[in-house]
Design a protein around this motif. Sequence first.
Motif, PDB file in Angstrom:
ATOM      1  N   MET A   3       0.833  -1.198   0.000  1.00  0.00           N
ATOM      2  CA  MET A   3       0.000   0.000   0.000  1.00  0.00           C
ATOM      3  C   MET A   3       0.874   1.257   0.000  1.00  0.00           C
ATOM      4  N   VAL A   4       0.475   2.229  -0.789  1.00  0.00           N
ATOM      5  CA  VAL A   4       1.061   3.569  -0.752  1.00  0.00           C
ATOM      6  C   VAL A   4      -0.112   4.506  -0.521  1.00  0.00           C
ATOM      7  N   ASP A   5      -0.143   5.086   0.659  1.00  0.00           N
ATOM      8  CA  ASP A   5      -1.304   5.849   1.116  1.00  0.00           C
ATOM      9  C   ASP A   5      -2.528   4.939   1.020  1.00  0.00           C
ATOM     10  N   GLU A   6      -3.507   5.281   0.225  1.00  0.00           N
ATOM     11  CA  GLU A   6      -4.712   4.451   0.093  1.00  0.00           C
ATOM     12  C   GLU A   6      -4.712   3.605  -1.178  1.00  0.00           C
ATOM     13  N   ASP A   7      -3.611   3.634  -1.929  1.00  0.00           N
ATOM     14  CA  ASP A   7      -3.538   2.920  -3.208  1.00  0.00           C
ATOM     15  C   ASP A   7      -2.855   1.569  -3.066  1.00  0.00           C
TER      16      ASP A   7
END
Length: 174
Positions: free
Chosen positions: A54-58
């Motif tokens: 996950m990268v932030d909410e992605d």
Amino acid sequence: MRRAQARDIDEIVTILQTAKGYLKEQGIDQWQADYPNKESVQADLDAHRGFVLMVDEDVAGYAAAFEGEDPLYTAITEGAWVHSGHEHDYASLHRVAMSDKFRGQRLSARFMTSLISYFYAQGARDFRIDTHPGNLPMQKVIANNGFEKRGVVHMEEADHISTARWAYQLIIKD
């Protein structure tokens, strides 16, 4: 990194589809048929072996990883696995793919390190992975994580066509 969940499936399938396109652009025949697909992702989730980065909410990346004997790795040619004393006690990493939104940010290496760290904490000391002989970016990620090439394994993709994959292993000693 976390375990993949049902709500992630569409993003995971999109990542796998764009990875297929990227491989095709590179002239690599890996994943050029129907595999991997939504059904294989669902099977991963059902078996609790799907992981996302996950990268932030992605959802930035996907991999299937599990412990125990991997039937895909029982036959190896042009080399051999180094046995750590527990021939059936290892973690396998499969279907590692990154979102094209994050390509070039070197997150694949961090994702793989996270997977290794997670399974190390679960007791794994022997890790195995394979990739297409032409997939130079993945070979670099694999080598940079300490894996060593051990030989060749054969994967079945479309219409039961067996394709050679370079097999790698990492053994971490206590």
